[in-house]
Design a protein around this motif. Sequence first.
Motif, PDB file in Angstrom:
ATOM      1  N   LYS A  58       0.829  -1.201   0.000  1.00  0.00           N
ATOM      2  CA  LYS A  58       0.000   0.000   0.000  1.00  0.00           C
ATOM      3  C   LYS A  58       0.867   1.255   0.000  1.00  0.00           C
ATOM      4  CE  LYS A  58      -3.942  -2.205   2.292  1.00  0.00           C
ATOM      5  NZ  LYS A  58      -4.953  -2.105   3.369  1.00  0.00           N
ATOM      6  N   LEU A  61      -0.104   4.875   1.089  1.00  0.00           N
ATOM      7  CA  LEU A  61      -0.254   5.253   2.491  1.00  0.00           C
ATOM      8  C   LEU A  61       1.032   5.816   3.100  1.00  0.00           C
ATOM      9  CD1 LEU A  61      -2.477   2.359   3.918  1.00  0.00           C
ATOM     10  CD2 LEU A  61      -3.173   4.632   3.136  1.00  0.00           C
ATOM     11  N   LEU A 177      -7.471  11.489  12.834  1.00  0.00           N
ATOM     12  CA  LEU A 177      -8.028  10.385  12.050  1.00  0.00           C
ATOM     13  C   LEU A 177      -9.058  10.833  11.017  1.00  0.00           C
ATOM     14  CD1 LEU A 177      -8.336   7.635  14.808  1.00  0.00           C
ATOM     15  CD2 LEU A 177      -6.675   7.768  12.940  1.00  0.00           C
ATOM     16  N   ASN A 181      -5.036   8.202   7.399  1.00  0.00           N
ATOM     17  CA  ASN A 181      -5.321   6.781   7.561  1.00  0.00           C
ATOM     18  C   ASN A 181      -4.672   6.268   8.851  1.00  0.00           C
ATOM     19  OD1 ASN A 181      -4.373   3.772   7.081  1.00  0.00           O
ATOM     20  ND2 ASN A 181      -6.100   4.125   5.701  1.00  0.00           N
ATOM     21  N   TRP A 183      -3.156   3.546   9.570  1.00  0.00           N
ATOM     22  CA  TRP A 183      -1.863   2.881   9.377  1.00  0.00           C
ATOM     23  C   TRP A 183      -0.782   3.886   8.990  1.00  0.00           C
ATOM     24  CZ3 TRP A 183      -1.693  -1.689  11.454  1.00  0.00           C
ATOM     25  CH2 TRP A 183      -2.871  -2.422  11.542  1.00  0.00           C
ATOM     26  N   THR A 184      -1.152   4.932   8.272  1.00  0.00           N
ATOM     27  CA  THR A 184      -0.204   6.011   7.986  1.00  0.00           C
ATOM     28  C   THR A 184       0.186   6.718   9.280  1.00  0.00           C
ATOM     29  OG1 THR A 184      -1.209   6.358   5.805  1.00  0.00           O
ATOM     30  CG2 THR A 184       0.159   8.132   6.679  1.00  0.00           C
ATOM     31  N   CYS A 235      -7.803   2.018  14.411  1.00  0.00           N
ATOM     32  CA  CYS A 235      -8.970   1.741  13.567  1.00  0.00           C
ATOM     33  C   CYS A 235     -10.257   1.799  14.396  1.00  0.00           C
ATOM     34  CB  CYS A 235      -8.832   0.368  12.910  1.00  0.00           C
ATOM     35  SG  CYS A 235      -7.604   0.300  11.586  1.00  0.00           S
ATOM     36  N   ASN A 238     -11.145   5.301  15.232  1.00  0.00           N
ATOM     37  CA  ASN A 238     -11.706   5.986  14.065  1.00  0.00           C
ATOM     38  C   ASN A 238     -13.234   5.911  14.045  1.00  0.00           C
ATOM     39  OD1 ASN A 238     -11.306   7.459  11.654  1.00  0.00           O
ATOM     40  ND2 ASN A 238     -11.515   5.617  10.426  1.00  0.00           N
TER      41      ASN A 238
END
Length: 296
Positions: A58, A61, A177, A181, A183-184, A235, A238
């Motif tokens: 990815k 990201l 958030l 992202n 994960w970023t 996550c 978020n």
Amino acid sequence: MKPSVKGFFFLVGATSMWGISGTVAKILFNQQVNPLHLVTIRITLSFLVLLAYLALWKPHLLRVKKCDLLYLAVLGIGGIALNQFSYLYTISQTNVATAVFLQYLAPGIVAAYAFLFQGEKMGPAKLLALLLTAGGGYLIVNGAPGGGLAVNLPGLVSGLVSAVTLAFYTIYGKKGLSTLNPWTTLLYCFGFGALVWNVFQPPWIAMVGHSTTEWLFFLYIAVFATVLPFGFYFCGLNYLTPVITGLTSTLEPVVAAAVAFLVLGELMYPLQLLGCAMILAGVIAIQCLPKQEETV
């Protein structure tokens, strides 16, 4: 699936992995691994693992705006990196149960902040959940014969720091958030944290002299106690408010106690079982909030 349900399952995944990891860290400390070395190796390996994954699968990201870098540096250094060190140091000075209990004073801090500064309603369901989870955590630590909080002054101070930093990255992490992202966010937080800790503990000091078995433990901690659970935590954050996120994350001591019983054969005494039941009841209560209590 409703967003709140998605958030709940992300947090269950995060707390389950964290619940196992405290025991792994204690094993390393019993082998005389330095807590400063462990946190340096942990955050550096976590950054490299996540960087490799995103670069391969990815790459989009990896990109962030320059204006986001200061936010990510503050969150990574003042939140995640400091929290990891203070939590691991508390384990080295006390025991896993005490470290987990002190860290999970954080939901109370988050709730107080949300009520005082963000105008979030603190209705009966949230107050009940807060009391149940805090009381349940205390009973898990204090419910065994001869048990109790194993606290010395350094362990107490670092444990309180871990609670404050957990509250900080829960509240401050929610802020970014909406545009970043999860994960970023995590990658850059690990990167800034690794940069700081490698200055304090240079890699030619922190990463030498360890056995193959210890490096396997380090890799486990990097992937299953850091990258995945922190990713799942963000996550979940978020989808949920910081207060609900913090309260739901108190499942960690329940998981830790269950794993110790199943894997290590550690007995669970009646008061400890009551504590587990109280936390579960608190988490269920927070998932059944009236609609008007869910958000600010």
